[in-house]
Design an enzyme around this catalytic site. Sequence first.
Site, short mmCIF file in Angstrom:
data_model
loop_
_atom_site.label_atom_id
_atom_site.label_comp_id
_atom_site.label_asym_id
_atom_site.label_seq_id
_atom_site.Cartn_x
_atom_site.Cartn_y
_atom_site.Cartn_z
NE ARG A 2 -3.91 1.90 2.54
CZ ARG A 2 -5.07 2.06 1.91
NH1 ARG A 2 -5.45 1.17 1.00
NH2 ARG A 2 -5.84 3.09 2.18
CG HIS A 6 -7.60 1.24 -4.21
ND1 HIS A 6 -7.13 -0.03 -3.87
CD2 HIS A 6 -8.19 1.73 -3.07
CE1 HIS A 6 -7.42 -0.27 -2.61
NE2 HIS A 6 -8.05 0.76 -2.09
CD GLN A 28 -12.72 -0.22 -2.90
OE1 GLN A 28 -12.13 -0.26 -1.83
NE2 GLN A 28 -14.00 -0.57 -3.03
CG ASP A 38 -12.65 7.96 -2.69
OD1 ASP A 38 -12.91 7.83 -1.47
OD2 ASP A 38 -11.55 7.67 -3.18
CB CYS A 89 -13.75 2.95 -2.10
SG CYS A 89 -13.13 4.64 -2.10
NE ARG A 126 -10.44 -3.92 -1.20
CZ ARG A 126 -9.69 -2.99 -0.61
NH1 ARG A 126 -10.24 -1.87 -0.19
NH2 ARG A 126 -8.38 -3.17 -0.47
#
Length: 300
Positions: free
Chosen positions: A98, A125, A128, A219, A259, A287
């Site tokens: 990450r 991402h 996701q 988001d 998300c 996820r």
Amino acid sequence: MKSLLSIYDIKDEVTEILDLANEFKHGLIKGKPLDGKSLAMIFQKSSTRTRVSFEVGMYELGGSALFLSENDLQMGRGESISDTARVLSRYVDGIMIRAIEHEDLVEFEKEATVPIISGLSDLEHPCQALADMQTIKEHKGDFSGKFVYVGDGNNVCNSLLLICACLGMDIVAASPKAYQANEKIVKQSKSIAKESGSNVTITDNVEIAVKDADVVYTDVWVSMGNEKQEKERKNALEKYQVNSKLMKLANEDAIFMHCLPAIRGEEVTADVIDGKNSVIVDQAENRLHAQKAVLYHFLK
């Protein structure tokens, strides 16, 4: 050896990975297919869903996961990415990162001898986006509808553009001109869309974008690392809030997606994110299943 730094890396395998995610969710894959495998998880940015889903996913697949913050690594004291990648490759079967900067992922992938999986970067991402598509398939049955992303054209938006194009789903990304999606990603998405028969549209007109939408997604306006731009971002994005008035432009059965984490009262109002059309918890659950599919696909 393949890695997952971008949805573009799996543009021909997205359907296969989503099928795997569905099989894992419904218990159709038995046993411990990653028994004896290990995954190093490097976190330059903190996380809830990414850490838990990867760690639990590896456990349920029979493997083990090692959480490593920069403070747990010599990288935090100046050791090079190159040395870290080469050494960790001798210990583990895969590395999930990450990352703050996408270029760190690229350098890791260049030097590692095991698969590198992006848990997020400033550019994309991908994990996701896979969970998001799994959620849409569950709620809508297929990808024939209209997907609309509203707000900052960030890393999540970039991956969604690519994955919708891969699956033949029309996508419109509505963002202020100063905060639109990465130009290279848009170009890649439009190229893929020509083959899949879908449409990729970038606009700053949020009302026209959301009209007749089947999926509305947003988001946060200020992602980790953008805190210094908080005031100007909020000013630029205030007209892009997803609220009940905006949702009325979408189809009546349109689902709302986010998300997470979310800031109620900024990018979305509480009545929308906590309303009957919101599928955010399903997204979050998926996820885990999508991560297991990625781990199986790359580490088995």
